[in-house]
Design an enzyme around this catalytic site. Structure first.
Site: not given
Length: 148
Positions: A78-80
């Site tokens: 989940q890079f966000t």
């Protein structure tokens, strides 16, 4: 590294309509890797997470760790989690780790989890994933290795 950890009764992740990972009772871990993160951050994060007493005992108190309840783990990249929303309306993701480094650390984190947990599932790094879950409690915590 950052993680949003949700205690779940069950959770699953699909890619292109196909289930690629699912678990029963345990933790859904949304995992973000930032610039400068190393295996040391992954070690620190898993060390904290595996020992957290966020599962209820027979008296309804959160006294039990994951191993105490034979919990399962689903890890989804989940890079966000590294979104910077301070300027304008479109988040910037420049604080997220480079994809090749982030993928290596994601895989390393999965290796750590597998050492302690019998059933570990995961998403596909970089894929467009759909995540389903039944949050237990609800119980959701945020962990950041910069503040552990």
């Amino acid at each position: 590294m950052r993680a949003v950890v949700q205690r779940v009764l069950n959770a699953g992740v699909t890619v292109d309509g196909e289930c690629v990972g699912k678990i029963g009772r345990g933790y859904l871990v949304l995992l973000g890797v930032g610039h400068g993160d190393t295996r040391a951050e992954a070690d620190k994060l898993w060390g904290k997470l595996r020992g957290l007493r966020i599962n209820e005992d027979e008296n309804g108190k959160t006294n039990l760790a994951l191993a105490d309840v034979d919990g399962e783990v689903l890890v989804v990249s989940q890079f966000t989690l590294f979104a910077d929303c301070r300027h304008g309306r479109r988040p910037s993701f420049t604080d997220a780790g480079a994809p090749d480094v982030a993928n290596e650390l994601y895989e390393y984190f999965l290796t750590l989890v597998r050492q302690d947990v019998e059933h570990v599932a995961h998403g596909i790094f970089g894929a467009d994933m759909k995540v389903d879950l039944v949050n237990d409690g609800p119980f959701t915590i945020v962990l950041d290795t910069d503040s552990l």
